[in-house]
Design a protein around this motif. Structure first.
Motif, PDB file in Angstrom:
ATOM      1  N   PHE A  60      -5.414   1.306   3.002  1.00  0.00           N
ATOM      2  CA  PHE A  60      -5.942   0.210   3.825  1.00  0.00           C
ATOM      3  C   PHE A  60      -7.129  -0.421   3.113  1.00  0.00           C
ATOM      4  CE2 PHE A  60      -4.275   3.174   7.111  1.00  0.00           C
ATOM      5  CZ  PHE A  60      -3.331   2.328   7.662  1.00  0.00           C
ATOM      6  N   PHE A  61      -7.190  -1.736   3.176  1.00  0.00           N
ATOM      7  CA  PHE A  61      -8.325  -2.458   2.604  1.00  0.00           C
ATOM      8  C   PHE A  61      -8.630  -3.626   3.553  1.00  0.00           C
ATOM      9  CE2 PHE A  61     -10.579  -5.251  -0.345  1.00  0.00           C
ATOM     10  CZ  PHE A  61     -11.417  -4.323  -0.960  1.00  0.00           C
ATOM     11  N   VAL A 388      -2.477  -3.490   4.168  1.00  0.00           N
ATOM     12  CA  VAL A 388      -1.940  -2.261   3.612  1.00  0.00           C
ATOM     13  C   VAL A 388      -1.521  -2.614   2.189  1.00  0.00           C
ATOM     14  CG1 VAL A 388      -0.067  -0.575   3.670  1.00  0.00           C
ATOM     15  CG2 VAL A 388      -1.193  -1.282   5.793  1.00  0.00           C
ATOM     16  N   VAL A 389      -2.242  -2.061   1.224  1.00  0.00           N
ATOM     17  CA  VAL A 389      -1.951  -2.342  -0.177  1.00  0.00           C
ATOM     18  C   VAL A 389      -1.041  -1.236  -0.695  1.00  0.00           C
ATOM     19  CG1 VAL A 389      -2.956  -2.660  -2.475  1.00  0.00           C
ATOM     20  CG2 VAL A 389      -4.182  -3.481  -0.457  1.00  0.00           C
ATOM     21  N   ASP A 390       0.011  -1.637  -1.380  1.00  0.00           N
ATOM     22  CA  ASP A 390       1.000  -0.690  -1.895  1.00  0.00           C
ATOM     23  C   ASP A 390       1.021  -0.784  -3.417  1.00  0.00           C
ATOM     24  OD1 ASP A 390       3.246   0.767  -2.603  1.00  0.00           O
ATOM     25  OD2 ASP A 390       4.463   0.032  -0.929  1.00  0.00           O
ATOM     26  N   VAL A 391       0.668   0.297  -4.093  1.00  0.00           N
ATOM     27  CA  VAL A 391       0.683   0.267  -5.559  1.00  0.00           C
ATOM     28  C   VAL A 391       1.762   1.212  -6.112  1.00  0.00           C
ATOM     29  CG1 VAL A 391      -1.700  -0.477  -5.889  1.00  0.00           C
ATOM     30  CG2 VAL A 391      -1.217   1.953  -5.618  1.00  0.00           C
ATOM     31  N   SER A 392       2.736   1.544  -5.268  1.00  0.00           N
ATOM     32  CA  SER A 392       3.816   2.419  -5.742  1.00  0.00           C
ATOM     33  C   SER A 392       4.734   1.643  -6.668  1.00  0.00           C
ATOM     34  CB  SER A 392       4.604   2.959  -4.542  1.00  0.00           C
ATOM     35  OG  SER A 392       5.281   1.887  -3.917  1.00  0.00           O
ATOM     36  N   SER A 393       5.537   2.365  -7.446  1.00  0.00           N
ATOM     37  CA  SER A 393       6.425   1.706  -8.415  1.00  0.00           C
ATOM     38  C   SER A 393       7.480   0.862  -7.720  1.00  0.00           C
ATOM     39  CB  SER A 393       7.077   2.756  -9.309  1.00  0.00           C
ATOM     40  OG  SER A 393       7.760   3.677  -8.485  1.00  0.00           O
ATOM     41  N   GLU A 394       7.712   1.144  -6.427  1.00  0.00           N
ATOM     42  CA  GLU A 394       8.709   0.362  -5.677  1.00  0.00           C
ATOM     43  C   GLU A 394       8.358  -1.124  -5.609  1.00  0.00           C
ATOM     44  OE1 GLU A 394       9.177   2.157  -1.785  1.00  0.00           O
ATOM     45  OE2 GLU A 394       9.326   4.103  -2.798  1.00  0.00           O
TER      46      GLU A 394
END
Ligand SMILES: [Zn+2]
Length: 521
Positions: A60-61, A388-394
């Motif tokens: 979360f940011f 919601v920040v997503d930094v996964s490879s997906e």
């Protein structure tokens, strides 16, 4: 009595509640029915709530706060970097802004601006609109419907502007502003989501009586103010020439009561020490626009000096002087500008660190817009305006994370390599309104009764005309207008003084069709 919590969020929470402070923690956060944050403290509260648990590489940011962006210049974002400010205004900016007398055009472009900025995670923006009241009202409606917090300012400009894009007098400029203020007071009486902001474009485009009137408008309606200051050397010389009896650019605004605790001054590249002192005394804030300052070769603002002086500072994308509404780019450019300046001036303290940069883009923006107690960071009692920040490879972005990366590294990688594909969810006031994981069913909860429905599903000319008619009706119902609206040809003419001959307005193939439709309904 047990309070009902609507949603409980579980996951990594990252924010910068004060300048230079970075907090990274595993948290459980409850968002109440009243849409503020409460940290969940006991299990029985969980019974009444939906629980959202983040995936491993999500966090979360706080939503980004863009304190300076020109919505009608968006079609020009990404070109026109060949000229300095005053010539750039003449060649690129005034022509595009003047086309916003056409509401169809305004609707199409403003819808794109709001959805695009939301996709980048901007939950609160302070927009300059054009000088047209109907188009500005439409922008307000779009922000309100789509859920983005926004200040909307109709430009006040009655001199030194092209004949086809200039208000005819101080009086007409004030009248047109009052119309927008009345309209927006009906739209959101508490100004919780959208608020008018008094917007004298910049000192050279306003006569002295208009500057004074803008100060009075802000005081009478208790409204924020936004304008430009000290952006470029040519502009500063022009201000000196136009206002020889004033000590400085800052003094021009101060003399006309335009420096208040709710004033946003964009750029501030060349402020003298005395000007900095005045701005500090008045508690006005600065919108640092490093991308635009670089693109137009305006200069490098020394933000450290402003911060050391105790001035509130935030970040603006300044589209289309800035080439993108992506706040991550503004953060990167602020970092690079400060580091370049540190090297040129041989003072390493000038370089801004990542926590400071993130503060400018979130809590700093909230402070400058006078809303620091409501949004900008994750503190108990504040509204849930979050990404919601997503930094996964997906996400398939260039943010590549390795096992040894700390959360500080991950955060920095996102800032310097991320893009809108990393913005999985955008929440404003406890509601999910955008992001790659936001499905149509989610947005339908938001009562999107206006623009999005219009743009997504109703594209026929008849439906467009119906929408225009609704806007016109809402104007005429709620506001007594000095015949500034004319619908006889199915189009809107915002200002009677703007009846200059324009092909776009006079030869309009759809106008007959619209006229028929308006008559038959
Ligand atoms: Zn600007």
């Amino acid at each position: 009595m047990v309070q009902v919590i609507d949603i409980i969020f579980v996951g990594k929470l990252i924010h910068t509640p004060s300048l230079g402070t970075l907090e990274i923690e595993d948290a459980t956060v409850g968002v109440h029915q009243d849409e503020t944050i409460r940290f969940a403290k006991s299990h029985h509260m969980l019974k009444n709530a939906e629980v959202h648990v983040l995936k491993p590489l999500q966090f979360f940011f706080p939503g980004f706060i863009d304190t300076h962006i020109h919505a009608p210049q968006y079609p020009n974002a990404g070109f026109g970097i060949d000229l300095p400010l005053l010539k750039w205004l003449e060649k690129y900016t005034f022509p595009i802004e003047s086309s916003f007398r056409n509401l169809d055009r305004a609707l199409e472009i403003y819808y794109r601006v709001v959805t695009r900025t939301l996709s980048y995670g901007t939950t609160f923006a302070s927009y300059f609109s054009s000088l047209h009241t109907p188009a500005s009202a439409l922008l307000a409606e779009l922000c309100f419907s789509l859920g983005q917090r926004a200040y909307i300012g109709k430009c006040n400009m009655n001199t030194l502007s092209p004949a086809h894009y200039c208000e005819k007098s101080c009086k007409s400029s004030v009248e047109a502003t009052n119309v927008l203020v009345s309209f927006m007071s009906q739209l959101d009486p508490n100004r919780k989501f959208v608020s008018p902001i008094i917007t004298p474009r910049f000192a050279p485009s306003c006569t002295k009586d208009l500057l004074k009137a803008c100060g009075e408008l802000a005081a009478n309606h208790d409204l924020p103010i936004q304008t430009h200051i000290s952006e470029n050397l040519g502009e500063i010389a022009l201000v000196r020439e136009l206002f020889p009896d004033r000590k400085s650019y800052t003094d021009v605004y101060d003399h006309h009561s335009l420096l208040t605790p709710k004033t946003v001054l964009a750029h501030a590249v060349y402020l003298e020490d005395e000007e900095i002192e005045t701005i500090y005394k008045r508690q006005s804030g600065i919108s640092h626009c490093p991308t635009s300052n670089a693109v137009l070769a305006s200069g490098m603002a020394n933000i450290r000096k402003l911060l050391d002086a105790g001035i509130k500072v935030s970040l603006g994308t300044d589209v289309s002087g800035g080439y993108t509404p992506n706040m991550l780019v503004a953060i990167r450019q602020a970092a690079l500008t400060s580091r370049s300046l540190a090297s040129v001036l041989r003072d390493s303290r000038i370089a801004l660190e990542l926590p400071e940069l993130l503060y400018l883009a979130t809590q700093g923006g909230a402070e400058v817009l006078g809303r620091g107690h409501e949004v900008g960071s994750f503190e108990e009692g504040k509204a849930w305006d979050a990404l919601v920040v997503d930094v996964s490879s997906e996400t398939n972005t260039p943010v590549d994370i390795y096992e040894r990366d700390t959360w500080e590294n991950i955060l920095s990688k996102w800032v310097f390599n991320g893009d809108d594909r990393n913005v999985a969810q955008v929440w404003v006031n406890g509601k999910l309104i955008a992001g790659t994981e936001c499905k149509i069913e989610d947005t339908s909860l938001l009562n999107l009764n206006l623009a999005s429905i219009y743009m997504n599903t109703l594209t026929s000319p008849e439906k467009k005309s119906l929408r225009l008619q609704e806007i016109l009706e809402s104007f005429t119902k709620t506001i007594t207008l000095p015949v500034t609206q004319c619908v006889s040809d199915g189009k809107v003419h915002a200002e009677p003084w703007k009846h200059s001959v324009e092909r776009e307005d006079t030869i309009e193939p759809k106008s007959f069709e619209r006229k028929q439709f308006l008559r038959s309904t």
